[in-house]
Motif scaffolding. Structure first.
Motif, PDB file in Angstrom:
ATOM      1  N   GLU A  27      -5.529 -14.900  -0.853  1.00  6.92           N
ATOM      2  CA  GLU A  27      -4.808 -14.040   0.095  1.00  6.92           C
ATOM      3  C   GLU A  27      -3.303 -14.085  -0.128  1.00  6.92           C
ATOM      4  O   GLU A  27      -2.588 -13.115   0.163  1.00  6.92           O
ATOM      5  CB  GLU A  27      -5.140 -14.438   1.538  1.00  6.92           C
ATOM      6  N   ALA A  28      -2.801 -15.198  -0.683  1.00  4.70           N
ATOM      7  CA  ALA A  28      -1.367 -15.308  -0.966  1.00  4.70           C
ATOM      8  C   ALA A  28      -0.900 -14.206  -1.908  1.00  4.70           C
ATOM      9  O   ALA A  28       0.250 -13.763  -1.843  1.00  4.70           O
ATOM     10  CB  ALA A  28      -1.061 -16.674  -1.578  1.00  4.70           C
ATOM     11  N   VAL A  29      -1.781 -13.740  -2.786  1.00  8.57           N
ATOM     12  CA  VAL A  29      -1.411 -12.704  -3.757  1.00  8.57           C
ATOM     13  C   VAL A  29      -1.030 -11.406  -3.063  1.00  8.57           C
ATOM     14  O   VAL A  29      -0.068 -10.737  -3.456  1.00  8.57           O
ATOM     15  CB  VAL A  29      -2.569 -12.457  -4.749  1.00  8.57           C
ATOM     16  N   ILE A  30      -1.788 -11.025  -2.028  1.00 15.42           N
ATOM     17  CA  ILE A  30      -1.483  -9.761  -1.356  1.00 15.42           C
ATOM     18  C   ILE A  30      -0.491  -9.949  -0.211  1.00 15.42           C
ATOM     19  O   ILE A  30       0.064  -8.967   0.295  1.00 15.42           O
ATOM     20  CB  ILE A  30      -2.764  -9.069  -0.847  1.00 15.42           C
ATOM     21  N   ALA A  31      -0.256 -11.193   0.191  1.00 10.08           N
ATOM     22  CA  ALA A  31       0.677 -11.455   1.289  1.00 10.08           C
ATOM     23  C   ALA A  31       2.112 -11.624   0.802  1.00 10.08           C
ATOM     24  O   ALA A  31       3.055 -11.329   1.536  1.00 10.08           O
ATOM     25  CB  ALA A  31       0.252 -12.699   2.062  1.00 10.08           C
ATOM     26  N   ARG A  32       2.293 -12.098  -0.447  1.00 11.62           N
ATOM     27  CA  ARG A  32       3.635 -12.382  -0.938  1.00 11.62           C
ATOM     28  C   ARG A  32       4.293 -11.110  -1.484  1.00 11.62           C
ATOM     29  O   ARG A  32       3.820 -10.535  -2.454  1.00 11.62           O
ATOM     30  CB  ARG A  32       3.596 -13.444  -2.034  1.00 11.62           C
ATOM     31  N   PRO A  33       5.431 -10.670  -0.915  1.00 10.95           N
ATOM     32  CA  PRO A  33       6.117  -9.490  -1.448  1.00 10.95           C
ATOM     33  C   PRO A  33       6.794  -9.819  -2.777  1.00 10.95           C
ATOM     34  O   PRO A  33       7.502 -10.815  -2.896  1.00 10.95           O
ATOM     35  CB  PRO A  33       7.140  -9.154  -0.354  1.00 10.95           C
ATOM     36  N   VAL A  34       6.556  -8.981  -3.754  1.00  9.77           N
ATOM     37  CA  VAL A  34       7.128  -9.169  -5.096  1.00  9.77           C
ATOM     38  C   VAL A  34       7.792  -7.871  -5.534  1.00  9.77           C
ATOM     39  O   VAL A  34       7.168  -6.810  -5.498  1.00  9.77           O
ATOM     40  CB  VAL A  34       6.029  -9.552  -6.115  1.00  9.77           C
ATOM     41  N   THR A  69       7.560  -1.419  -5.025  1.00  7.33           N
ATOM     42  CA  THR A  69       6.780  -2.097  -6.066  1.00  7.33           C
ATOM     43  C   THR A  69       5.509  -2.690  -5.480  1.00  7.33           C
ATOM     44  O   THR A  69       4.422  -2.564  -6.056  1.00  7.33           O
ATOM     45  CB  THR A  69       7.621  -3.215  -6.715  1.00  7.33           C
ATOM     46  N   MET A  70       5.634  -3.332  -4.319  1.00  4.87           N
ATOM     47  CA  MET A  70       4.469  -3.975  -3.716  1.00  4.87           C
ATOM     48  C   MET A  70       3.464  -2.941  -3.225  1.00  4.87           C
ATOM     49  O   MET A  70       2.242  -3.134  -3.357  1.00  4.87           O
ATOM     50  CB  MET A  70       4.933  -4.867  -2.563  1.00  4.87           C
ATOM     51  N   ARG A  71       3.937  -1.843  -2.659  1.00  8.01           N
ATOM     52  CA  ARG A  71       3.019  -0.804  -2.194  1.00  8.01           C
ATOM     53  C   ARG A  71       2.221  -0.231  -3.359  1.00  8.01           C
ATOM     54  O   ARG A  71       0.990  -0.091  -3.281  1.00  8.01           O
ATOM     55  CB  ARG A  71       3.786   0.321  -1.501  1.00  8.01           C
ATOM     56  N   GLU A  72       2.909   0.092  -4.453  1.00  7.65           N
ATOM     57  CA  GLU A  72       2.222   0.631  -5.624  1.00  7.65           C
ATOM     58  C   GLU A  72       1.224  -0.370  -6.189  1.00  7.65           C
ATOM     59  O   GLU A  72       0.119  -0.003  -6.605  1.00  7.65           O
ATOM     60  CB  GLU A  72       3.240   1.009  -6.704  1.00  7.65           C
ATOM     61  N   GLU A 125      -0.774  -0.391   3.428  1.00  7.48           N
ATOM     62  CA  GLU A 125      -0.273   0.454   4.509  1.00  7.48           C
ATOM     63  C   GLU A 125       0.975  -0.142   5.145  1.00  7.48           C
ATOM     64  O   GLU A 125       1.878   0.584   5.578  1.00  7.48           O
ATOM     65  CB  GLU A 125      -1.368   0.633   5.565  1.00  7.48           C
ATOM     66  N   GLY A 126       1.060  -1.464   5.151  1.00  8.39           N
ATOM     67  CA  GLY A 126       2.221  -2.117   5.729  1.00  8.39           C
ATOM     68  C   GLY A 126       3.506  -1.870   4.961  1.00  8.39           C
ATOM     69  O   GLY A 126       4.596  -2.123   5.471  1.00  8.39           O
ATOM     70  N   TYR A 127       3.390  -1.373   3.724  1.00 11.32           N
ATOM     71  CA  TYR A 127       4.574  -1.097   2.906  1.00 11.32           C
ATOM     72  C   TYR A 127       4.948   0.377   2.891  1.00 11.32           C
ATOM     73  O   TYR A 127       5.840   0.784   2.153  1.00 11.32           O
ATOM     74  CB  TYR A 127       4.362  -1.590   1.474  1.00 11.32           C
ATOM     75  N   ASN A 128       4.258   1.215   3.677  1.00  5.27           N
ATOM     76  CA  ASN A 128       4.646   2.607   3.795  1.00  5.27           C
ATOM     77  C   ASN A 128       5.979   2.718   4.505  1.00  5.27           C
ATOM     78  O   ASN A 128       6.433   1.789   5.178  1.00  5.27           O
ATOM     79  CB  ASN A 128       3.577   3.411   4.545  1.00  5.27           C
ATOM     80  N   ASP A 129       6.602   3.882   4.409  1.00  3.66           N
ATOM     81  CA  ASP A 129       7.946   4.072   4.956  1.00  3.66           C
ATOM     82  C   ASP A 129       8.023   3.757   6.446  1.00  3.66           C
ATOM     83  O   ASP A 129       9.039   3.293   6.949  1.00  3.66           O
ATOM     84  CB  ASP A 129       8.417   5.517   4.721  1.00  3.66           C
ATOM     85  N   HIS A 130       6.929   4.036   7.164  1.00  2.45           N
ATOM     86  CA  HIS A 130       6.958   3.805   8.606  1.00  2.45           C
ATOM     87  C   HIS A 130       6.583   2.368   8.964  1.00  2.45           C
ATOM     88  O   HIS A 130       6.465   2.039  10.142  1.00  2.45           O
ATOM     89  CB  HIS A 130       5.987   4.765   9.310  1.00  2.45           C
ATOM     90  N   GLY A 131       6.382   1.544   7.932  1.00  2.68           N
ATOM     91  CA  GLY A 131       5.952   0.169   8.183  1.00  2.68           C
ATOM     92  C   GLY A 131       7.113  -0.757   8.491  1.00  2.68           C
ATOM     93  O   GLY A 131       7.613  -0.823   9.596  1.00  2.68           O
ATOM     94  N   ARG A 176       5.763  -4.478  10.897  1.00  5.10           N
ATOM     95  CA  ARG A 176       4.417  -3.924  10.683  1.00  5.10           C
ATOM     96  C   ARG A 176       3.616  -4.819   9.745  1.00  5.10           C
ATOM     97  O   ARG A 176       2.428  -5.042   9.946  1.00  5.10           O
ATOM     98  CB  ARG A 176       4.545  -2.512  10.090  1.00  5.10           C
ATOM     99  N   ARG A 177       4.262  -5.369   8.718  1.00  2.00           N
ATOM    100  CA  ARG A 177       3.554  -6.222   7.765  1.00  2.00           C
ATOM    101  C   ARG A 177       3.125  -7.535   8.410  1.00  2.00           C
ATOM    102  O   ARG A 177       2.035  -8.036   8.151  1.00  2.00           O
ATOM    103  CB  ARG A 177       4.419  -6.471   6.531  1.00  2.00           C
ATOM    104  N   VAL A 178       4.002  -8.095   9.248  1.00  2.00           N
ATOM    105  CA  VAL A 178       3.648  -9.343   9.934  1.00  2.00           C
ATOM    106  C   VAL A 178       2.445  -9.114  10.842  1.00  2.00           C
ATOM    107  O   VAL A 178       1.495  -9.914  10.854  1.00  2.00           O
ATOM    108  CB  VAL A 178       4.846  -9.872  10.757  1.00  2.00           C
ATOM    109  N   LEU A 179       2.457  -8.017  11.598  1.00  6.54           N
ATOM    110  CA  LEU A 179       1.351  -7.715  12.491  1.00  6.54           C
ATOM    111  C   LEU A 179       0.068  -7.480  11.701  1.00  6.54           C
ATOM    112  O   LEU A 179      -0.998  -7.997  12.059  1.00  6.54           O
ATOM    113  CB  LEU A 179       1.675  -6.484  13.331  1.00  6.54           C
ATOM    114  N   ALA A 180       0.181  -6.709  10.607  1.00  3.75           N
ATOM    115  CA  ALA A 180      -0.999  -6.421   9.790  1.00  3.75           C
ATOM    116  C   ALA A 180      -1.565  -7.708   9.201  1.00  3.75           C
ATOM    117  O   ALA A 180      -2.783  -7.893   9.151  1.00  3.75           O
ATOM    118  CB  ALA A 180      -0.634  -5.447   8.673  1.00  3.75           C
ATOM    119  N   ARG A 181      -0.700  -8.618   8.762  1.00  2.00           N
ATOM    120  CA  ARG A 181      -1.176  -9.859   8.165  1.00  2.00           C
ATOM    121  C   ARG A 181      -1.917 -10.710   9.202  1.00  2.00           C
ATOM    122  O   ARG A 181      -2.960 -11.292   8.901  1.00  2.00           O
ATOM    123  CB  ARG A 181      -0.003 -10.642   7.570  1.00  2.00           C
TER     124      ARG A 181
END
Length: 309
Positions: free
Chosen positions: A165-172, A177-180, A269-275, A279-284
């Motif tokens: 899960e760390a792979v999808i949780a850590r922003p890189v 870049t992370m959204r793509e 979805e957490g990396y979309n413009d409206h995120g 939003r990412r913390v809540l989604a996680r």
């Protein structure tokens, strides 16, 4: 360097450049003339002859070999030049992975190279301790992305991936870049076996580093473990069997494919413009709760490749 000329015994890149210059001069061509025949700049030819800058790609090597009538010499040298771009401890693994018919990998910290976008690969490779120049970075990015072509080829290996899960949780590499990258992973769920090993699964046998198991065309298997600046290849059957059991345990503890795909899609979805960060913390938090409630042991085994099957 003797008499101001590179010593071809120092590296495969220098040997390649020495042969290239010799073949060019035998033709009586200038660097500019050769460059025009293979559609690159004169400075690119100069870099290759001096073994400076990025190494030649396989495509450029094939064009140079044909233009110079090298009879396959440059093509034969290229794999050795290619592997020289990577640390010593990873070269044997890269060679074997290029021939494997089944690839099973557990990624502890970053997306596996075969599924990385170019931007994500550049962000990951740019922090490597063995990186010494911008040219080496671009060279490694190009080679990593180039290896992905095999997944679309006739000899594509069966690919199974466990993502901590760390792979999808850590922003890189930033939000875009992370959204793509997460969208690429979501697409990969439809083509390969991709599962997420959630934090809620607790301790597991693969803690501490990434693991890849390769099945070769003759049915033999090897295991490769890797950290940030080291790697080790295991070929002893008893060692490989032990790593295989650890991998199977990881699959059993991972979320099933559909749940994993949804978890990755929600993370994207957490990396979309409206995120944004909130939003990412809540989604996680929601995803971790879902993983804890929905985790079930159903990963099972991937059928082993049988020679001739």
């Amino acid at each position: 360097m003797a008499n101001g000329r590179p010593d071809p015994s120092t590296s495969m890149a220098v040997l390649f450049g020495t042969h290239l210059k010799r073949l060019r001069e035998l033709r009586g061509w200038s660097q500019q003339e050769l460059a025009g025949k293979v559609f690159v700049t004169q400075s690119r030819i100069a870099q290759i002859e001096r073994a400076s800058g990025a190494r030649p790609t396989a495509e450029l090597t094939a064009a140079l070999d044909l233009a110079l009538g090298a009879g396959g010499l440059l093509n034969d040298l290229w794999p050795y030049v290619y592997r020289e771009s990577f640390p010593d401890w990873s070269r044997r693994y890269i060679e074997l992975a290029a021939r494997a018919v089944v690839i099973r990998t557990y990624a502890a910290q970053a997306v596996p190279g075969l599924l990385q976008t170019e931007a994500y690969a550049r962000a990951v490779l740019s922090v490597g301790r063995t990186l010494v120049s911008r040219e080496m970075l671009e060279e490694r990015v190009a080679l990593r992305v180039g290896r992905q072509a095999r997944l679309a080829g006739a000899d594509a290996p069966a690919l199974s991936v466990i993502l901590d899960e760390a792979v999808i949780a850590r922003p890189v590499g930033g939000d875009e870049t992370m959204r793509e990258q997460l969208e690429r992973l979501r697409e990969a769920c439809d083509q390969h076996t991709v599962q997420v090993l959630p934090f809620s699964s607790g301790a597991h046998p693969m803690l501490g580093g990434s693991l890849t198991l390769l099945t070769m065309p003759d049915g033999t298997e090897v295991a490769y473990t890797e950290g940030s600046d080291h790697g080790q290849l295991f070929e002893e059957p008893s060692d490989v069997a032990s790593f295989g059991r650890a991998y199977d345990q990881g699959r059993a503890d991972s979320l099933p494919g559909p749940m994993s795909a949804r978890m990755i899609a929600d993370a994207a979805e957490g990396y979309n413009d409206h995120g944004g960060p909130e939003r990412r913390v809540l989604a996680r938090k929601q995803l971790q709760q879902q993983g804890g409630r929905g985790l079930r042991r159903g990963g099972g085994r991937i059928p082993r490749h049988r020679p001739g099957a």
